[in-house]
Scaffold this motif. Sequence first.
Motif, mmCIF file in Angstrom:
data_model
loop_
_atom_site.group_PDB
_atom_site.id
_atom_site.type_symbol
_atom_site.label_atom_id
_atom_site.label_comp_id
_atom_site.label_asym_id
_atom_site.label_seq_id
_atom_site.Cartn_x
_atom_site.Cartn_y
_atom_site.Cartn_z
ATOM 1 N N GLU A 103 50.193 46.033 37.320
ATOM 2 C CA GLU A 103 50.805 46.339 35.907
ATOM 3 C C GLU A 103 51.901 45.267 35.634
ATOM 4 O OE1 GLU A 103 50.520 48.277 38.722
ATOM 5 O OE2 GLU A 103 49.119 49.579 37.901
ATOM 6 N N ALA A 104 52.803 44.661 36.772
ATOM 7 C CA ALA A 104 54.025 44.074 36.351
ATOM 8 C C ALA A 104 53.057 42.497 36.053
ATOM 9 C CB ALA A 104 54.708 43.402 37.700
ATOM 10 N N HIS A 105 51.902 42.018 36.688
ATOM 11 C CA HIS A 105 51.156 41.045 36.228
ATOM 12 C C HIS A 105 50.812 41.235 34.657
ATOM 13 C CE1 HIS A 105 51.493 39.682 40.323
ATOM 14 N NE2 HIS A 105 50.714 38.926 40.357
ATOM 15 N N ILE A 106 50.256 41.909 34.517
ATOM 16 C CA ILE A 106 49.594 42.208 33.153
ATOM 17 C C ILE A 106 50.708 42.136 32.145
ATOM 18 C CG2 ILE A 106 48.350 43.728 31.714
ATOM 19 C CD1 ILE A 106 46.869 44.803 33.870
ATOM 20 N N GLU A 107 52.097 42.843 32.316
ATOM 21 C CA GLU A 107 53.218 42.978 31.171
ATOM 22 C C GLU A 107 53.512 41.502 31.355
ATOM 23 O OE1 GLU A 107 56.838 42.598 30.001
ATOM 24 O OE2 GLU A 107 56.394 42.144 32.174
ATOM 25 N N ALA A 108 53.951 40.894 32.456
ATOM 26 C CA ALA A 108 54.295 39.659 32.433
ATOM 27 C C ALA A 108 53.429 38.534 31.476
ATOM 28 C CB ALA A 108 54.688 38.921 33.659
ATOM 29 N N ILE A 109 52.186 38.820 31.829
ATOM 30 C CA ILE A 109 51.265 37.785 31.129
ATOM 31 C C ILE A 109 51.241 37.930 29.729
ATOM 32 C CG2 ILE A 109 48.719 37.086 31.085
ATOM 33 C CD1 ILE A 109 48.509 37.652 33.943
ATOM 34 N N ARG A 110 51.143 39.138 29.312
ATOM 35 C CA ARG A 110 51.188 39.602 27.861
ATOM 36 C C ARG A 110 52.460 39.070 27.347
ATOM 37 N NH1 ARG A 110 48.850 45.804 28.540
ATOM 38 N NH2 ARG A 110 46.657 45.235 27.813
ATOM 39 N N HIS A 111 53.315 38.964 27.728
ATOM 40 C CA HIS A 111 54.770 38.519 27.358
ATOM 41 C C HIS A 111 54.506 36.847 27.142
ATOM 42 C CE1 HIS A 111 59.051 36.713 27.634
ATOM 43 N NE2 HIS A 111 59.178 37.729 26.653
ATOM 44 N N GLY A 112 54.153 36.493 28.056
ATOM 45 C CA GLY A 112 53.976 35.022 28.063
ATOM 46 C C GLY A 112 52.950 34.476 27.018
ATOM 47 N N LEU A 113 51.801 34.995 26.919
ATOM 48 C CA LEU A 113 50.949 34.819 25.862
ATOM 49 C C LEU A 113 51.649 35.072 24.466
ATOM 50 C CD1 LEU A 113 47.795 36.424 27.365
ATOM 51 C CD2 LEU A 113 48.302 33.852 27.094
ATOM 52 N N ALA A 114 52.705 36.026 24.329
ATOM 53 C CA ALA A 114 53.227 36.442 23.146
ATOM 54 C C ALA A 114 54.084 35.233 22.536
ATOM 55 C CB ALA A 114 54.117 37.614 23.270
ATOM 56 N N PRO A 119 42.236 40.413 38.544
ATOM 57 C CA PRO A 119 42.072 41.625 37.679
ATOM 58 C C PRO A 119 42.895 41.736 36.542
ATOM 59 C CG PRO A 119 42.484 41.943 39.970
ATOM 60 C CD PRO A 119 42.792 40.538 39.880
ATOM 61 N N ALA A 120 44.007 41.299 36.325
ATOM 62 C CA ALA A 120 44.879 41.066 35.201
ATOM 63 C C ALA A 120 44.094 40.312 34.123
ATOM 64 C CB ALA A 120 46.239 40.272 35.512
ATOM 65 N N LEU A 121 43.501 39.210 34.376
ATOM 66 C CA LEU A 121 42.694 38.456 33.470
ATOM 67 C C LEU A 121 41.546 39.233 32.834
ATOM 68 C CD1 LEU A 121 42.885 35.027 34.994
ATOM 69 C CD2 LEU A 121 43.867 35.731 33.032
ATOM 70 N N GLU A 122 41.064 40.180 33.850
ATOM 71 C CA GLU A 122 39.724 40.985 33.308
ATOM 72 C C GLU A 122 40.395 42.129 32.543
ATOM 73 O OE1 GLU A 122 36.338 43.946 35.367
ATOM 74 O OE2 GLU A 122 37.806 42.837 36.531
ATOM 75 N N ALA A 123 41.470 42.482 32.666
ATOM 76 C CA ALA A 123 42.079 43.564 31.888
ATOM 77 C C ALA A 123 42.487 43.258 30.427
ATOM 78 C CB ALA A 123 43.485 44.350 32.597
ATOM 79 N N LEU A 124 42.772 41.598 30.352
ATOM 80 C CA LEU A 124 43.240 41.250 29.022
ATOM 81 C C LEU A 124 42.122 40.600 28.292
ATOM 82 C CD1 LEU A 124 46.389 39.280 30.365
ATOM 83 C CD2 LEU A 124 46.187 41.249 28.823
ATOM 84 N N GLY A 125 40.733 40.692 28.908
ATOM 85 C CA GLY A 125 39.723 40.397 28.089
ATOM 86 C C GLY A 125 39.550 38.811 28.204
ATOM 87 N N ALA A 126 39.971 38.077 29.093
ATOM 88 C CA ALA A 126 39.960 36.500 29.505
ATOM 89 C C ALA A 126 38.553 36.121 29.821
ATOM 90 C CB ALA A 126 40.829 36.127 30.166
ATOM 91 N N ASP A 127 38.163 34.983 29.622
ATOM 92 C CA ASP A 127 37.115 34.378 29.911
ATOM 93 C C ASP A 127 37.331 33.063 30.712
ATOM 94 O OD1 ASP A 127 35.777 31.858 27.964
ATOM 95 O OD2 ASP A 127 36.970 33.529 27.063
ATOM 96 N N TYR A 128 36.580 32.771 31.682
ATOM 97 C CA TYR A 128 37.140 31.608 32.460
ATOM 98 C C TYR A 128 36.154 30.293 32.023
ATOM 99 C CZ TYR A 128 38.553 34.847 36.058
ATOM 100 O OH TYR A 128 39.191 35.763 36.964
ATOM 101 N N ILE A 129 37.139 29.173 31.712
ATOM 102 C CA ILE A 129 36.911 27.944 31.594
ATOM 103 C C ILE A 129 36.390 27.253 32.880
ATOM 104 C CG2 ILE A 129 37.311 25.576 30.382
ATOM 105 C CD1 ILE A 129 39.452 27.248 28.811
ATOM 106 N N VAL A 130 37.367 27.398 33.768
ATOM 107 C CA VAL A 130 36.989 26.874 35.165
ATOM 108 C C VAL A 130 37.627 27.944 36.014
ATOM 109 C CG1 VAL A 130 37.737 25.202 36.704
ATOM 110 C CG2 VAL A 130 37.463 24.608 34.482
ATOM 111 N N ASN A 131 36.889 28.245 37.071
ATOM 112 C CA ASN A 131 37.320 29.333 38.260
ATOM 113 C C ASN A 131 36.961 28.521 39.472
ATOM 114 O OD1 ASN A 131 38.240 31.353 39.499
ATOM 115 N ND2 ASN A 131 36.350 32.706 39.059
#
Length: 403
Positions: free
Chosen positions: A224-235, A256-268
């Motif tokens: 939960e903290a990861h998703i919130e922090a990433i959303r703030h950063g992307l904003a 898991p946070a990237l999956e929850a945010l609908g991200a797709d990998y360019i490089v993994n």
Amino acid sequence: MTATDWDKARSLAYEAGRAAAGPVETVPLAVADGRTLAEPLVTLTDLPAFPTSSIDGWAVRGAGPWRPVGRILAGGTADPLTGDGTCVEIATGAMVPVGADALIRVEESARDAAGLVSGTPRPAPEWRLPGDEAHRGEELLPAGTPVDPAVLGMAATCGYDTIPVRPQPRAALLVFGDELLTSGPPGDGRVRDSLGPLVPAWLRRSGATVDPAAVRGPVQDTLEAHIEAIRHGLAVADVVCTTGGTMHGPVDHLHPALEALGADYIVNTVAVRPGFPMLLARVPGPDGRPKFLAGLPGNPQSAVIALVSLVAPLLAGLQGRGLPTLPLVTVAAPVRGRGGDTHLALAALGHDGRATPTGHAVSSMLRGLAGAHGFVVIGPDSQAAAGDTVPFLPLPLLPGERP
């Protein structure tokens, strides 16, 4: 999961940035330093725009001695010289009058009691003709050129008050890891965060802006903290860098946070050592343009390798710059390979340009990095002997900085 070849990963990051480059902005020259030309810089007039004296002296017509009939200073308009045997005093940078046959340096001239000027012109003309430097409509610099003080001076010389540039990408940093200290010496099972100070500085050297408020951490080790922090950063940013959590351990919540945010990998993951567990993902932005998240490993040297391998090419593309071609260097000592992976080996450049591998190059260490200028690139299934020529990946530098 198959790791991406290092050269391919670098190209994929650059192309992703290039496809998402921001729209053209027109800005005054005073605020254009550090930006990138969005269009070619083309001359608005001949350079110089008029015949210009290269000396202080006399502009003469016909045979001497010559009778002075006036003075021309820089910034003034010259009347034609119409009579043989006449001259005008002329200053460096002043407009050479129509009708002048030659210029004579003041230190190579003399005046008699009647005020007449005598002297011998040098064989080569001592003035610059229109178009000596460039002709009207000539392209001086291509789109994608980084704007530095020399470019600003060139644009002003051409007559520009504003120039078209690309927006500077905004970057943010999220530091993951409950074990990190943000002040004081390490101890009692906790280590000092080194990437919070390090990463923003190199993001700026790669052309991004980083608001201090966009650097957050340590972020709590929960999904939960990861998703919130990433959303703030992307904003608040176009590119969010995170440190740590790029593997799949019990407190690695980035995937898991990237999956929850609908991200797709360019490089993994990238087939490079150090730095293997790095990633670059694309996240849908509110205006239709994508935003990006770069997952940097938690080990400091690995994080820097992810920065120069994925983030720097991404930022170059976002700014409309070219993907830098790696220079070649001669190694002063053997450098081992890393099997089927690319090996980026820390190295310092000597005064002779030869690259010497540094010590303390373990991925968790920064001592070797502090004395290095970049990395020698040893390709998969290869190694370098002393005297071999190999590609060199420089660490990002500010304009004017030198290895």
